[in-house]
Design a protein around this motif. Structure first.
Motif, PDB file in Angstrom:
ATOM      1  N   TRP A  59       0.832  -1.204   0.000  1.00  0.00           N
ATOM      2  CA  TRP A  59       0.000   0.000   0.000  1.00  0.00           C
ATOM      3  C   TRP A  59       0.869   1.257   0.000  1.00  0.00           C
ATOM      4  O   TRP A  59       0.560   2.241  -0.673  1.00  0.00           O
ATOM      5  N   PHE A  60       1.959   1.198   0.766  1.00  0.00           N
ATOM      6  CA  PHE A  60       2.879   2.345   0.809  1.00  0.00           C
ATOM      7  C   PHE A  60       3.490   2.569  -0.569  1.00  0.00           C
ATOM      8  O   PHE A  60       3.587   3.710  -1.051  1.00  0.00           O
ATOM      9  N   SER A  61       3.903   1.477  -1.214  1.00  0.00           N
ATOM     10  CA  SER A  61       4.505   1.590  -2.545  1.00  0.00           C
ATOM     11  C   SER A  61       3.507   2.125  -3.556  1.00  0.00           C
ATOM     12  O   SER A  61       3.837   2.973  -4.397  1.00  0.00           O
ATOM     13  N   LEU A  62       2.268   1.644  -3.498  1.00  0.00           N
ATOM     14  CA  LEU A  62       1.237   2.118  -4.414  1.00  0.00           C
ATOM     15  C   LEU A  62       0.964   3.606  -4.228  1.00  0.00           C
ATOM     16  O   LEU A  62       0.882   4.367  -5.200  1.00  0.00           O
ATOM     17  N   ARG A  63       0.827   4.039  -2.965  1.00  0.00           N
ATOM     18  CA  ARG A  63       0.524   5.451  -2.707  1.00  0.00           C
ATOM     19  C   ARG A  63       1.696   6.350  -3.111  1.00  0.00           C
ATOM     20  O   ARG A  63       1.502   7.433  -3.687  1.00  0.00           O
ATOM     21  N   THR A  64       2.924   5.908  -2.823  1.00  0.00           N
ATOM     22  CA  THR A  64       4.103   6.688  -3.208  1.00  0.00           C
ATOM     23  C   THR A  64       4.163   6.846  -4.725  1.00  0.00           C
ATOM     24  O   THR A  64       4.421   7.947  -5.242  1.00  0.00           O
ATOM     25  N   TRP A  65       3.914   5.754  -5.441  1.00  0.00           N
ATOM     26  CA  TRP A  65       3.926   5.821  -6.896  1.00  0.00           C
ATOM     27  C   TRP A  65       2.816   6.736  -7.413  1.00  0.00           C
ATOM     28  O   TRP A  65       3.028   7.556  -8.308  1.00  0.00           O
ATOM     29  N   LEU A  66       1.614   6.603  -6.840  1.00  0.00           N
ATOM     30  CA  LEU A  66       0.475   7.392  -7.297  1.00  0.00           C
ATOM     31  C   LEU A  66       0.717   8.879  -7.107  1.00  0.00           C
ATOM     32  O   LEU A  66       0.414   9.691  -7.998  1.00  0.00           O
ATOM     33  N   ASP A  67       1.281   9.271  -5.969  1.00  0.00           N
ATOM     34  CA  ASP A  67       1.544  10.683  -5.721  1.00  0.00           C
ATOM     35  C   ASP A  67       2.469  11.281  -6.774  1.00  0.00           C
ATOM     36  O   ASP A  67       2.375  12.481  -7.089  1.00  0.00           O
ATOM     37  N   ALA A  68       3.359  10.462  -7.317  1.00  0.00           N
ATOM     38  CA  ALA A  68       4.329  10.950  -8.291  1.00  0.00           C
ATOM     39  C   ALA A  68       3.894  10.741  -9.737  1.00  0.00           C
ATOM     40  O   ALA A  68       4.583  11.215 -10.661  1.00  0.00           O
ATOM     41  N   ASN A  69       2.752  10.051  -9.952  1.00  0.00           N
ATOM     42  CA  ASN A  69       2.380   9.663 -11.323  1.00  0.00           C
ATOM     43  C   ASN A  69       0.880   9.810 -11.564  1.00  0.00           C
ATOM     44  O   ASN A  69       0.244   8.938 -12.163  1.00  0.00           O
TER      45      ASN A  69
END
Length: 248
Positions: free
Chosen positions: A200-210
């Motif tokens: 979930w952390f990886s998904l949210r981090t990616w989403l914030d940047a993309n």
């Protein structure tokens, strides 16, 4: 030939792509009594953490095979970091049907038995690369309930409860297929948490940047439901473990 991008996004920060912690992975390596100079084949090896750390800790040599270019790049970097690049090799290939020309002491498929269209086919595939008397390692889910209802099955991401068995049923199936279970290391709730929640952390981090990426909607939809689905279904009802097997 590669994994869909969503897998690399979801597990971008994972070194172990299944519900084993570093401690449990080390416990497994010790439990199966690895010896210096032994050889290991790891089909669907992901980022190669098992092969790299076991080479460092036990002096084994081996080959990892995976379809993901992202995960294999991480595996090669990890081998260099741990100083084992001369003892391990990583191959970009489809693990389904992959057989080494020279048999190994240990053949493994940890959590990817779809490469053999299920457990029986995967054991058959692994045995084709195994020395007589060698050891198989297979990682597989199992139901904590003998008869999970359909809501639980679908909540865990499956269509049919018969895709997997209970733990006693799984162990019994190894015997029917001609294998003795000689060791096992099972995931617990903490190791499941480390595997699932880190996604979930990886998904949210990616989403914030993309936010403008074509996968942003899919990632947002997954984040909307993943945590609740996990704590409601997978965490309490789905088990997982690695089983060490020898041919009877």
């Amino acid at each position: 030939m590669d994994l869909p991008r969503i897998f690399a996004i979801r597990e971008a920060d994972h070194r172990i792509h299944n519900p084993l912690t570093e401690h449990k992975l080390a416990t497994l390596g010790a439990a199966v009594r690895l010896r210096p100079g032994q050889t290991l084949l790891d089909l669907a090896c992901g980022s190669g953490e098992m092969l790299c750390t076991w080479s460092r800790d036990h002096g084994i040599h081996g080959t990892g095979v995976d379809i993901s270019t992202v995960f294999l790049a991480a595996a090669e970097a990890r081998a260099a970091e741990l100083g084992v690049a001369g003892r391990v090799t990583f191959v970009h290939d489809d693990a389904a049907g992959f057989v080494l020309p020279e048999p190994v002491d240990v053949a493994a498929c940890i959590g990817a038995t779809w490469i053999g269209d299920g457990l029986p086919g995967t054991l058959t595939l692994l045995e084709r690369s195994l020395k007589p008397g060698g050891l198989l390692l297979v990682g597989e889910p199992f139901w904590r309930l003998d008869q999970p209802d359909q809501a639980i099955v679908e909540g865990c991401g499956f269509k049919d409860r018969d895709e997997y068995d209970s733990l006693p049923g799984l162990v019994e199936s190894f015997g029917r297929l001609g294998w003795d279970v000689v060791e096992m290391v099972l995931a617990d709730e903490d190791s499941w948490d480390r595997y699932a929640a880190a996604q979930w952390f990886s998904l949210r981090t990616w989403l914030d940047a993309n936010l403008d990426d074509e996968l942003a909607g899919q990632v947002r939809a997954e984040l909307d439901t993943a945590a609740l689905q996990y704590v409601r279904y997978r965490r309490p009802y789905l088990g997982w473990g690695v089983f060490a097997l020898r041919r009877r």
